[in-house]
Enzyme design. Structure first.
Site, PDB file in Angstrom:
ATOM      1  CD  GLU A   1      -3.858  -5.696   2.284  1.00 19.18           C
ATOM      2  OE1 GLU A   1      -4.797  -4.977   2.884  1.00 19.18           O
ATOM      3  OE2 GLU A   1      -2.747  -5.543   1.959  1.00 19.18           O
TER       4      GLU A   1
ATOM      5  CD  GLU B   1      -3.315   0.201   1.990  1.00 18.49           C
ATOM      6  OE1 GLU B   1      -2.776   0.649   3.237  1.00 18.49           O
ATOM      7  OE2 GLU B   1      -4.228  -0.238   1.783  1.00 18.49           O
TER       8      GLU B   1
HETATM    9  C1  GAL Z   1      -4.243  -2.513   4.488  1.00 15.50           C
HETATM   10  C2  GAL Z   1      -2.891  -3.035   4.777  1.00 15.50           C
HETATM   11  C3  GAL Z   1      -2.883  -4.385   5.249  1.00 15.50           C
HETATM   12  C4  GAL Z   1      -3.842  -4.325   6.754  1.00 15.50           C
HETATM   13  C5  GAL Z   1      -5.317  -3.868   6.292  1.00 15.50           C
HETATM   14  C6  GAL Z   1      -6.093  -4.090   7.564  1.00 15.50           C
HETATM   15  O1  GAL Z   1      -4.406  -1.426   4.346  1.00 15.50           O
HETATM   16  O2  GAL Z   1      -2.257  -3.215   3.565  1.00 15.50           O
HETATM   17  O3  GAL Z   1      -1.690  -4.502   5.659  1.00 15.50           O
HETATM   18  O4  GAL Z   1      -3.280  -3.450   7.520  1.00 15.50           O
HETATM   19  O5  GAL Z   1      -5.121  -2.740   5.815  1.00 15.50           O
HETATM   20  O6  GAL Z   1      -7.339  -3.571   7.044  1.00 15.50           O
END
Ligand code: GAL
Length: 656
Positions: free
Chosen positions: A299, A142
């Site tokens: 994600e 990110e």
């Molecule tokens: C994202 C991040 C992940 C984790 C996730 C939690 O922004 O890339 O590593 O922290 O949020 O929701």
């Protein structure tokens, strides 16, 4: 279509790897992402690399036919590296080093950090070159615009400005530093904006800082990609995009990378207003538009979020599966769920994954298993694409500049884009969200809200589109600023005046006050925030103000320009107007509409050149009935259907 999970082997006892892989395989997981935070485990001492644990866990996944995406762990350099070279720690805008202890503390411009990051990447990629289980690399995690004000960054920023503007005079002129006696007489006086992004400071400096910090991040990503490509020229490389406080210019970030991947965390509360319903779809369409190709979700929301913030509400039944399939029907080929199991330790203990702390299969896990099956079922979509007749242009620079100088109460650049996106989505249309300099010839309608910052290439592109017969919509606050983020001594919308056949002779930022407009068919709509009063040259009024002060003055104009048409909307309306406007535009440009779609139902149509599939997603908490124009074959239930009954968050795919 592939479903996967994000996995952190270093956070679990080794004995669990095998069991986790077995369960994942049984559930239908096809790919896992790992490694993106594990630098300290790989290189616990300067120059001593240990990949044995990753070899072991990857071989376990390989045995279960699960592929792996490896993250280059540059987000979290080990503490020994920070201790040895404190200068690589990011410096805040206040001039102080940020506190270590969470993550992302490194300065992406630091030569020492870069050297170590490249050495790590080189060791890691060369180690896994021959490993066929590894199918892609993710750079860092990110990535944000490099918000660091260390000496290296300050000097780089200065050099970058001199390179662009030749000398201090050029910079002073471009920044208008004569205002308030801010002219630089020595290069050392150039400093990053101290309270960026939200204080009373020079907007030209802020925009250049945004460009520079975006460039620094893209430059870092490209450097890392080159290391991967040196060893594995064919393996695809990405980074995972997330909308954060310091979002970089995604078009620049992904320009050289092979594919886009996105961190998709849609909010779980459903509000009853039109712009909300289609908001997730807007972001997905934006991701597809970054490289104008399909993308991955790296994600995907899988549980209650929270940890450093109070926890969100839980996912309603159907949401885990629905939002994942929604991403697929908008162009995600692979959706990885964050995360397999909720962490027992560390800062994200309450950022829930699929499995809870207890590790006992729960409701979300069973829904996830179901999702894995559904994703296989819709593999007919595998080689299909989304062809859109409608494009909305997204300009990160205009978005930023409007953030630096909010135009009026509640004025939001992105909400304008969403309002149009929602309106077209309401009629079941495919919508692309693309860059203003993209090739527009394939679109019947192009909407370019508030192109605040002028860019010659984009302006020419837009003119070319209309000259060749396109239908364009511009809105208020277009053409306000030159590329240095300074105002222009010309009637608005400056470079677009000729195209719209009208000019603004006065404007009024009315904020939360309301006004009314009436269109050519006598439909009245409420508007607020902004009122442009226009003089028409060749345009006609599409709508006029009907409130006292502006009574009978044009509010929305339509101009025939060469072979095309250009509309200009001089105010901000509510969703009913955008729906009526979208409906008119679609009728004029002969884009088919799906009528009577229940609120919250969105549709994408995908084709492989021979067959067409219509995908429906019910983003609401109510059941939705949809009558199809004729009986169609349902890919989900393997029967012909004339009517669809969708449960909340359900996806249906039919062959046309
Ligand atoms: C994202 C991040 C992940 C984790 C996730 C939690 O922004 O890339 O590593 O922290 O949020 O929701």
């Amino acid at each position: 279509m592939r479903i996967g999970v994000d996995y952190y082997p270093e956070q679990w006892d080794k004995s669990m790897w095998q069991k986790d892989a077995e369960l994942m395989a049984r559930t239908g997981v096809k790919v896992v992402r790992m490694g993106e935070f594990s630098w300290a485990r790989i290189e616990s001492e300067d120059g001593r690399f240990d990949f044995s644990w990753l070899d072991e866990v990857i071989s376990i996944f390989a045995k279960h036919m699960i592929k792996v995406v490896l993250g280059l762990p540059t987000n979290c350099p080990p503490l020994w590296l920070y201790e040895k070279y404190p200068q690589i720690i990011r410096t805040g805008m206040d001039g102080n080093k940020v506190q270590l202890g969470i993550r992302s503390h490194r300065c992406l411009n630091s030569p020492i950090f870069r050297a170590y990051a490249k050495r790590m990447a080189d060791a890691m990629v060369s180690h896994f070159t021959m490993n066929l289980t590894v199918i892609a690399w993710q750079i860092d995690n990110e990535l944000r615009a490099n918000m660091c004000a260390c000496d290296v960054c300050r000097n780089r920023f200065r050099e970058w400005l001199v390179e662009k503007y030749d000398d201090l005079n050029g910079i002073n002129e471009a920044f208008g530093n004569v205002v308030w006696g801010g002219e630089y007489s020595s290069i050392s006086q150039i400093q990053p904006p101290s309270d960026y992004p939200d204080a009373w400071q020079n907007p030209s400096l802020c925009l250049e800082w945004y460009r520079f910090t975006s460039f620094s991040t893209a430059d870092f990503a490209n450097d890392m990609m080159c290391v991967v490509k040196k060893h594995c020229p064919k393996i695809p490389v990405t980074t995972n995009a997330g909308f954060t406080e310091y979002t970089p210019d995604f078009y620049k970030l992904f320009d050289m990378l092979d594919f886009v991947s996105y961190n998709n965390y849609p909010p779980v509360k459903i509000y009853d207003y039109a712009d909300y319903y289609y908001s997730h779809a807007f972001h997905l369409d934006l991701m597809r538009g970054l490289k104008e190709q399909h993308f991955w979700v790296m994600e995907q929301l899988s549980g209650i979020t929270g940890g450093w913030t109070p926890m969100s509400s839980g996912l309603k039944a159907g949401m885990l599966m629905g939002y994942s399939l929604q991403a697929i029907i908008h162009g995600a080929d692979t959706v990885m769920h964050f995360r397999w199991r909720t962490a027992l330790k560390g800062a994200e203990q309450f950022n829930h994954g699929i499995l809870d702390h207890s590790n006992i299969p729960n409701r979300r896990f069973f829904e996830f298993s179901e999702l894995c099956k559904k994703a296989e079922q819709i593999s007919v979509l595998d080689n299909t694409v989304i062809l859109s007749d409608i494009a909305i242009l997204y300009s990160p620079e205009s978005e930023k500049a409007l953030e630096f100088q909010p135009q009026t109460e509640n004025f939001s650049y992105i909400n304008q884009l969403k309002a149009f996106h929602s309106a077209f989505t309401r009629f079941g249309a495919n919508v692309d969200v693309v860059a203003p300099d993209t090739d527009l010839t394939r679109y019947k309608i192009v909407v370019a809200p508030s192109l605040f910052i002028i860019n010659k290439k984009e302006t020419e592109n837009i003119y070319r589109y209309v000259i060749n017969g396109g239908t364009l919509v511009l809105t208020t606050r277009s053409g306000v600023k030159d590329s240095n983020n300074n105002c222009i001594m010309e009637a608005l919308p400056t470079v677009y005046k000729e195209l719209i056949g009208a000019e603004v002779y006065e404007y009024n930022p009315i904020g939360n006050d309301v006004c009314a407009i009436k269109d050519f068919a006598d439909n009245e709509f409420i508007c607020s925030q902004w009122c442009d009063n226009m003089k028409l040259t060749t345009a006609k009024a599409y709508a006029e103000y009907v409130s006292d002060e502006y009574y009978s003055m044009p509010a929305i104009t339509l101009n025939k320009y060469c072979n095309g048409f250009a509309y200009y909307i001089g105010t901000i309306c509510r969703s009913d107007f955008y729906e009526s406007f979208a409906s008119n535009l679609m009728r004029q440009t002969r884009i088919p509409k799906l009528k009577d779609l229940p609120k919250g139902v969105e549709v994408t149509t995908r084709t492989n050149g021979e067959e067409e599939y219509i995908c429906f997603f019910n983003n609401s908490e109510k059941k939705a009935s949809i009558s199809l124009p004729k009986a169609m074959y349902s890919i989900m239930s393997l029967t012909g259907k004339e009517k669809l009954e969708l449960n909340p968050f359900e996806v249906e795919v039919v062959r046309k």
